[in-house]
Scaffold this motif. Structure first.
Motif, short mmCIF file in Angstrom:
data_model
loop_
_atom_site.label_atom_id
_atom_site.label_comp_id
_atom_site.label_asym_id
_atom_site.label_seq_id
_atom_site.Cartn_x
_atom_site.Cartn_y
_atom_site.Cartn_z
N GLY A 31 -3.17 -10.96 -6.48
CA GLY A 31 -2.88 -9.54 -6.63
C GLY A 31 -3.99 -8.65 -6.14
O GLY A 31 -3.80 -7.45 -6.00
N SER A 32 -5.19 -9.21 -5.89
CA SER A 32 -6.25 -8.36 -5.32
C SER A 32 -6.12 -8.41 -3.83
O SER A 32 -6.82 -9.12 -3.14
N PHE A 33 -5.20 -7.66 -3.29
CA PHE A 33 -4.72 -7.80 -1.91
C PHE A 33 -5.57 -7.00 -0.96
O PHE A 33 -5.35 -5.83 -0.78
N GLY A 34 -6.54 -7.66 -0.34
CA GLY A 34 -7.31 -7.02 0.71
C GLY A 34 -8.32 -6.01 0.21
O GLY A 34 -8.96 -5.34 0.99
N ARG A 208 2.77 -2.40 -6.07
CA ARG A 208 1.68 -2.61 -5.10
C ARG A 208 2.25 -2.93 -3.72
O ARG A 208 1.76 -2.43 -2.69
N ALA A 209 3.29 -3.75 -3.69
CA ALA A 209 3.93 -4.07 -2.41
C ALA A 209 4.57 -2.83 -1.80
O ALA A 209 4.47 -2.59 -0.59
N GLY A 210 5.24 -2.04 -2.64
CA GLY A 210 5.86 -0.81 -2.13
C GLY A 210 4.84 0.16 -1.57
O GLY A 210 5.06 0.81 -0.55
N GLU A 222 3.69 -8.09 3.05
CA GLU A 222 4.37 -9.38 3.26
C GLU A 222 3.86 -10.42 2.28
O GLU A 222 4.64 -11.19 1.71
N MET A 223 2.55 -10.44 2.06
CA MET A 223 1.98 -11.44 1.16
C MET A 223 2.54 -11.30 -0.26
O MET A 223 2.83 -12.29 -0.93
N ILE A 224 2.74 -10.05 -0.70
CA ILE A 224 3.26 -9.84 -2.05
C ILE A 224 4.76 -10.14 -2.10
O ILE A 224 5.23 -10.89 -2.96
N ILE A 246 11.95 -5.53 7.80
CA ILE A 246 11.15 -4.50 8.46
C ILE A 246 9.71 -4.96 8.62
O ILE A 246 9.08 -4.75 9.67
N ILE A 247 9.18 -5.60 7.58
CA ILE A 247 7.80 -6.10 7.65
C ILE A 247 7.68 -7.14 8.76
O ILE A 247 6.74 -7.11 9.57
#
Length: 551
Positions: A31-34, A208-210, A222-224, A246-247
């Protein structure tokens, strides 16, 4: 930061007698994405035992750190205590926690908003992390849009909360306020904090993905989304699949984008935008077998009262049928469309194009003729007539109908240059020397005769006629434009004069060329060498012999 701008702010320290229940935040977690998580690798605030409320403790000053990191300091690291926020507290005996709780409950029922904030601040001052005080103060900060204050308040409350899911919910609320305020990157950090607390939080994952999706951070999105099951997502299954499509498209994975789009369309077959996406992606990939049923589905879903959309969907289907070589299917669809839209220029033009592509030029001409009266202006009608004349000339081989179309075009629009250029050839065939010279002179004045796009054969005809009419300046200009191609061009068009008996005949043309030769403009020998027809060679040789005899 808990105080209003016109009074001192304070955050009370947690009791120093309790031992911390957590040593340190994890250095990394799902969840700590980037994001840089170095600010999370610190000691967090101690949490009290669940069975007892903390006793009163002295007030402490505001920390100087802003927003993130705000979970990087233990209670021991907070600044020294300062004077109590409310002057009367200095003289009176410290109130008990139950007394402060009762006071807060009372003002919630009867007091003003400012009274609720004051009571909540007192309770928080004596019991940092208190749930009721937090709820009242957090609500105030949200109403005021004070993100800094909410972040600091939440850091204390989260440190005093034992349940990871509750801590995640606290940071989600911070992220929501940050999104409302347009602080997208701060929102991302808050969502990441929520995911560190509860990596399986569907709300935090989706949010977070949105957010990553809206920010164009498609790798993170995409990862989420890849790890979110449809049953666990806050999004509807078709919407989740659409986002994945779309991703994938943005990450240049067209095959995956099409697969996800097909799955989304299957999940919600009534959504026209999903069917249209399948059609577009499949067409782009050259998968016409997939694009065709999607195009038919789009056509079936378009509301009948949306005429532009109806036409667009039909044209899209016709384009696919045309691309796979099903001309009969394309024409059948267009004819059905023409019955509903008999005056649609787009439909008739498409019919003409399809008939031309299948090689039925007679049918194509019929549709092109229908387009002429439908043109909005005289200039547009002239261009339509010119296009019709070109088909008659080059595809049907009907010179008479071609000349008629070019003449009608020039009558409608005397400035229609393409039609004027063709009239040089029309008047050549009609033996109209005077009219041909008028057209050539007009085109020279417009700067449209001696141009590279001009047909060399038409220029050669203009040069010969100018020489016969003794308009030598024009003949010289035209031959100069032909340059090195002059001899070949003249030799090829002289064949057209064989057997003609009017003024524009082979003998007159050869004698006129002899005069140009005398003037050093035309090379009679080169023209003779390139002539293939025996009658042309003989006439040129006779002109050359006469030239030699006269010399």
């Amino acid at each position: 930061m808990l105080a209003s701008s016109d009074e001192p702010s304070a955050v009370a320290a947690a009791p120093t007698t309790r031992a911390p229940t957590t040593a340190a935040a994890p250095t990394s977690a799902p969840g700590s994405f980037g994001e840089d998580r170095s600010d999370l690798q610190q000691t967090v605030l101690p949490r009290p035992p669940a069975e007892a409320e903390p006793p009163p403790s002295p007030a402490v000053g505001r920390r100087t750190s802003k927003r993130f990191p705000l979970v990087d300091a233990s209670v021991a690291a907070l600044e020294p205590a300062f004077e109590p926020e409310l002057p009367e507290l200095a003289a009176a005996a410290p109130p008990t926690i139950p007394e402060l709780e009762r006071a807060l409950d009372e003002v919630k029922e009867t007091g003003e908003r400012s009274d609720v904030v004051t009571a909540a601040r007192r309770l928080w001052q004596h019991c940092p992390g208190h749930g009721a005080a937090f709820a009242a103060l957090a609500s105030e900060h949200k109403l005021n849009g004070d993100l800094d204050a909410l972040v600091e308040l939440t850091a204390v409350r989260a440190a005093m909360t034992t349940e990871s899911g509750e801590r995640a919910d606290l940071w989600i609320e911070v992220a929501r306020l940050a999104e409302v305020l347009g602080e997208d990157h701060q929102a991302a950090r808050a969502f990441d904090l929520a995911l560190i607390e509860d990596p399986a939080s569907a709300v935090a994952l989706d949010a977070r993905a949105g957010l990553a999706f809206r920010l164009g951070d498609f790798a993170t999105a995409e990862m989420i989304y890849r790890d979110i099951e449809a049953a666990d997502s806050m999004l509807a299954p078709d919407e989740l699949l659409l986002r994945r499509s779309i991703i994938a498209e943005h990450l240049d994975r067209g095959e995956d984008a099409l697969t996800y789009a097909q799955a989304a369309a299957a999940a919600a077959p009534g959504r026209i935008e999903l069917q249209r996406r399948v059609q577009e992606l499949a067409t782009r990939a050259g998968d016409l077998a997939t694009a065709l049923p999607a195009a038919r589905a789009v056509m079936a879903l378009v509301p009948a009262d949306q005429e532009d959309e109806v036409l667009a969907s039909h044209f899209s289907l016709v384009g696919l049928l045309h691309a796979i070589g099903d001309h009969a299917g394309a024409i059948a669809n267009l004819e059905r469309l023409r019955r509903d839209h008999p005056h649609s220029r787009e439909v008739i033009a498409a019919l003409a194009s399809v008939q031309a592509d299948r090689g039925d030029w007679s049918a194509a001409c019929q549709y092109l003729q229908m387009l002429v009266p439908l043109a909005a202006t005289a200039q547009e009608r002239a261009l339509r007539l010119f296009e019709l004349g070109e088909v008659f000339l080059n595809k049907v081989g009907d010179l008479e109908r071609a000349d008629d179309a070019f003449l009608r075009a020039s009558d409608l629009d005397p400035g229609c240059v393409p039609a004027l250029r063709r009239l040089i050839d029309s008047y050549w065939r009609a033996d109209q020397i005077g009219l041909l010279l008028d057209i050539a002179t007009d085109l020279v004045a417009r700067g449209a005769l001696l141009e590279p796009e001009m047909d060399p054969a038409s220029l050669a005809r203009a040069a010969v006629v100018a020489a016969i009419a003794e308009d030598y300046p024009l003949a010289v200009q035209v031959l100069g434009a032909l340059g090195a191609d002059a001899a070949a061009a003249i030799a090829s068009i002289l064949i057209e004069l064989v057997g003609r008996t009017q003024k524009l005949n082979l003998g007159n043309a050869c004698r006129a060329l002899r005069v140009l030769h005398d003037q050093g403009v035309a090379d009679l020998g080169a023209i003779t060498a390139m002539a293939e027809h025996p009658a042309v060679r003989k006439a040129l040789q006779q002109a050359s012999a006469a030239l030699t005899a006269s010399t």
